[in-house]
Design a protein around this motif. Structure first.
Motif, PDB file in Angstrom:
ATOM      1  N   LYS A 110       0.840  -1.175   0.000  1.00 58.76           N
ATOM      2  CA  LYS A 110       0.000   0.000   0.000  1.00 58.76           C
ATOM      3  C   LYS A 110       0.888   1.242   0.000  1.00 58.76           C
ATOM      4  O   LYS A 110       1.866   1.332   0.725  1.00 58.76           O
ATOM      5  N   ALA A 111       0.515   2.208  -0.827  1.00 55.15           N
ATOM      6  CA  ALA A 111       1.266   3.455  -0.909  1.00 55.15           C
ATOM      7  C   ALA A 111       1.083   4.283   0.358  1.00 55.15           C
ATOM      8  O   ALA A 111       0.000   4.311   0.931  1.00 55.15           O
ATOM      9  N   PRO A 112       2.125   4.958   0.782  1.00 57.84           N
ATOM     10  CA  PRO A 112       1.991   5.832   1.954  1.00 57.84           C
ATOM     11  C   PRO A 112       1.159   7.071   1.624  1.00 57.84           C
ATOM     12  O   PRO A 112       0.972   7.412   0.457  1.00 57.84           O
ATOM     13  N   ASP A 113       0.679   7.742   2.647  1.00 57.71           N
ATOM     14  CA  ASP A 113      -0.104   8.962   2.459  1.00 57.71           C
ATOM     15  C   ASP A 113       0.785  10.191   2.266  1.00 57.71           C
ATOM     16  O   ASP A 113       0.337  11.214   1.755  1.00 57.71           O
ATOM     17  N   SER A 114       2.033  10.091   2.710  1.00 57.23           N
ATOM     18  CA  SER A 114       2.950  11.218   2.593  1.00 57.23           C
ATOM     19  C   SER A 114       4.377  10.682   2.521  1.00 57.23           C
ATOM     20  O   SER A 114       4.618   9.493   2.718  1.00 57.23           O
ATOM     21  N   TYR A 115       5.297  11.573   2.235  1.00 64.82           N
ATOM     22  CA  TYR A 115       6.699  11.183   2.209  1.00 64.82           C
ATOM     23  C   TYR A 115       7.552  12.356   2.678  1.00 64.82           C
ATOM     24  O   TYR A 115       7.092  13.489   2.752  1.00 64.82           O
ATOM     25  N   THR A 116       8.793  12.053   2.993  1.00 68.89           N
ATOM     26  CA  THR A 116       9.744  13.057   3.443  1.00 68.89           C
ATOM     27  C   THR A 116      10.997  12.940   2.604  1.00 68.89           C
ATOM     28  O   THR A 116      11.513  11.836   2.399  1.00 68.89           O
ATOM     29  N   VAL A 117      11.473  14.042   2.101  1.00 70.90           N
ATOM     30  CA  VAL A 117      12.745  14.065   1.382  1.00 70.90           C
ATOM     31  C   VAL A 117      13.832  14.272   2.424  1.00 70.90           C
ATOM     32  O   VAL A 117      13.760  15.194   3.236  1.00 70.90           O
ATOM     33  N   ILE A 118      14.832  13.382   2.392  1.00 68.77           N
ATOM     34  CA  ILE A 118      15.945  13.537   3.331  1.00 68.77           C
ATOM     35  C   ILE A 118      17.215  13.839   2.552  1.00 68.77           C
ATOM     36  O   ILE A 118      17.364  13.445   1.397  1.00 68.77           O
TER      37      ILE A 118
END
Length: 121
Positions: A1-9
Motif C-alpha cells: 500500500k502506498a503511503p499517504d505522505s513522504y519526506t525528502v531527506i
C-alpha cells in the motif's frame, strides 16, 4: 500500500523504519546536468516506485529531460520504463525496447543467446 505522505531527506542514511523509494530533487538536478551533456543515453527502469502516485515526479522529470533537454541518442529498455513513458506521456525517444534485461545482457556481454540464434540464420 502506498503511503499517504513522504519526506525528502538529505542523506544516504535512511532512518530506521523508513524506506527509500525514489531519488530526491538534488539527484534529479545532477541527472539533468549529465543528460544535457550526454551524446547517448541508455535508460533501463524507473527511478522510484512507479506504482505509487504520491511519488514519481522524479522519473517523469528525468524522462522529459532526456527528450527535451538533450540532443543525445536515447535508448530505453524494459517494461517498467515503458510503463513510465506511458504514465507520464513522454514522447521522443529514439528507440524503445520491451526487452530490458535482454538488452542489458547483450550490451554487457556483446552476445545474447536468443539473438545469437537469430543472427546465425
Amino acid at each position: 500500500k502506498a503511503p499517504d505522505s513522504y519526506t525528502v531527506i538529505n542523506s544516504q542514511a535512511i532512518p530506521k523504519g523508513k524506506w527509500a523509494v525514489d531519488v530526491g530533487p538534488k539527484t534529479v538536478e545532477l541527472f539533468k546536468n549529465e543528460i544535457g551533456r550526454a551524446r547517448s543515453i541508455l535508460w533501463n527502469g524507473p527511478l522510484g516506485v512507479l506504482e505509487w502516485d504520491i511519488i514519481g515526479s522524479e522519473t517523469r522529470d528525468i524522462a522529459q529531460a532526456m527528450v527535451k533537454n538533450s540532443e543525445a541518442f536515447s535508448l530505453v529498455g524494459g517494461g517498467d520504463s515503458i510503463a513510465a513513458i506511458n504514465k507520464f506521456q513522454v514522447d521522443g525517444f529514439n528507440h524503445i525496447s520491451t526487452g530490458g534485461g535482454a538488452m542489458l545482457a547483450f550490451l554487457a556481454y556483446d552476445s545474447f543467446s536468443t539473438l545469437d540464434v537469430l543472427l546465425r540464420e
